[in-house]
Structures are given as structure tokens and as C-alpha cells.
Design a protein around this motif. Sequence first.
Motif, mmCIF file in Angstrom:
data_model
loop_
_atom_site.group_PDB
_atom_site.id
_atom_site.type_symbol
_atom_site.label_atom_id
_atom_site.label_comp_id
_atom_site.label_asym_id
_atom_site.label_seq_id
_atom_site.Cartn_x
_atom_site.Cartn_y
_atom_site.Cartn_z
ATOM 1 N N PHE A 1 -15.743 104.076 -19.677
ATOM 2 C CA PHE A 1 -15.529 104.912 -20.660
ATOM 3 C C PHE A 1 -16.806 104.936 -21.385
ATOM 4 O O PHE A 1 -16.816 106.136 -22.547
ATOM 5 C CB PHE A 1 -14.236 104.624 -21.621
ATOM 6 C CG PHE A 1 -13.117 104.669 -20.702
ATOM 7 C CD1 PHE A 1 -12.372 105.570 -19.984
ATOM 8 C CD2 PHE A 1 -12.506 103.382 -20.482
ATOM 9 C CE1 PHE A 1 -11.472 105.672 -19.280
ATOM 10 C CE2 PHE A 1 -11.240 103.197 -19.780
ATOM 11 C CZ PHE A 1 -10.688 104.135 -19.066
ATOM 12 N N GLY A 2 -17.760 104.445 -21.325
ATOM 13 C CA GLY A 2 -18.905 104.679 -22.016
ATOM 14 C C GLY A 2 -19.230 104.040 -23.439
ATOM 15 O O GLY A 2 -19.892 104.140 -24.107
ATOM 16 N N HIS A 3 -18.364 102.975 -23.368
ATOM 17 C CA HIS A 3 -18.373 102.168 -24.824
ATOM 18 C C HIS A 3 -18.146 100.788 -24.658
ATOM 19 O O HIS A 3 -17.981 100.354 -23.615
ATOM 20 C CB HIS A 3 -17.326 102.780 -26.082
ATOM 21 C CG HIS A 3 -15.866 102.926 -25.355
ATOM 22 N ND1 HIS A 3 -15.296 101.674 -25.170
ATOM 23 C CD2 HIS A 3 -15.232 103.880 -25.295
ATOM 24 C CE1 HIS A 3 -13.917 101.990 -24.728
ATOM 25 N NE2 HIS A 3 -13.940 103.214 -25.027
ATOM 26 N N VAL A 4 -18.643 100.156 -25.725
ATOM 27 C CA VAL A 4 -18.671 98.472 -25.559
ATOM 28 C C VAL A 4 -16.939 98.356 -25.046
ATOM 29 O O VAL A 4 -16.174 98.524 -25.842
ATOM 30 C CB VAL A 4 -18.805 97.982 -26.912
ATOM 31 C CG1 VAL A 4 -18.807 96.317 -26.795
ATOM 32 C CG2 VAL A 4 -20.617 98.177 -27.073
ATOM 33 N N ASN A 5 -16.696 97.300 -24.146
ATOM 34 C CA ASN A 5 -15.633 96.848 -23.596
ATOM 35 C C ASN A 5 -14.968 96.035 -24.760
ATOM 36 O O ASN A 5 -15.746 95.085 -25.228
ATOM 37 C CB ASN A 5 -15.872 96.063 -22.309
ATOM 38 C CG ASN A 5 -14.437 95.624 -21.806
ATOM 39 O OD1 ASN A 5 -13.769 94.559 -22.105
ATOM 40 N ND2 ASN A 5 -13.910 96.508 -20.795
#
Length: 149
Positions: free
Chosen positions: A18-22
Motif C-alpha cells: 500500500f506504499g507505507h511502512v508495514n
Amino acid sequence: MARHIYACPLRWSDMDAFGHVNNVVFLRYLEEARIDFMFTQAAEAGAGEFAGGSVVARHEIDYKRPLVHRPTPVTIETWVTKIGGASLTVSYEVKDTAEDGTETVYVRASTVVVPYDLAAARPRRISPVEREFLSRFMDVEEPVAAVAA
């Protein structure tokens, strides 16, 4: 009340689909800050016993905002909210502070840590030297509990 400040680099591999830090990567960030606090800073202050062994008994984490990858580190503030006989609670905020002083908090969390005697394979008590070091960072504000209220 003093807080330990750790500048945590973000890695490209920390991002999810999703393009953010997991979400699970934040636990690694907290670990990095905790190791810098309890191993490096404590040893420099003469309380290096933590490096001999400690275990995590519990994590509690609230995700406040998504964090996207960028070349600058994120700031992790660490402090102590409880010191028991054989455990302590470390609290954290993962955040950025803008030049105007505005803060963006991504995560608020806490970890219960138990000092551990590796040779005896059992928990151990917090030493007076460790207690003195930890008390410098003591604050009763627990970020996760405060958010739930």
C-alpha cells in the motif's frame, strides 16, 4: 523528565503493497530505539547489565497515521513509565516534528521488558545501578493508555 531520542532510518524494504511502512516493521523500529537506549546509552552511563540479557514480555501499539518511505529518518522518543522489581515498561512515540513545532505522531507504543540472566536461564531483578539509570527517563505518561481514554 528526559526522553531518549533515536533517529531511525527508513528502508525501502520497510514498505508494504500500500506504499507505507508495514505495521510489523514498527516493532523493529521500536527494538532499534530500545537497544540504543538500554544497551548503548545505559552502558555509557555505567548501567551496562541490560546488554547481558533481556526479554520482551509484552508489546502494545497504536497506529495513528501511515508513514511513507522518505530519505530522512523518523524520530523515536523513548521513556520509562514503570520500574518494577524484575520488569520495566518502556514507552515510545514514533514521530516527526516540523520546523514550526507541529508534531505528526505515527505510532504510540509500550513494551514490558524483563531483565534476563542468560547463564542461569531465568529472569533477574533490576540492579540499583540500572534502576538509577532508568529513573532518569521516568514519566508516568503511558501513550497507548492515554489514547484509549
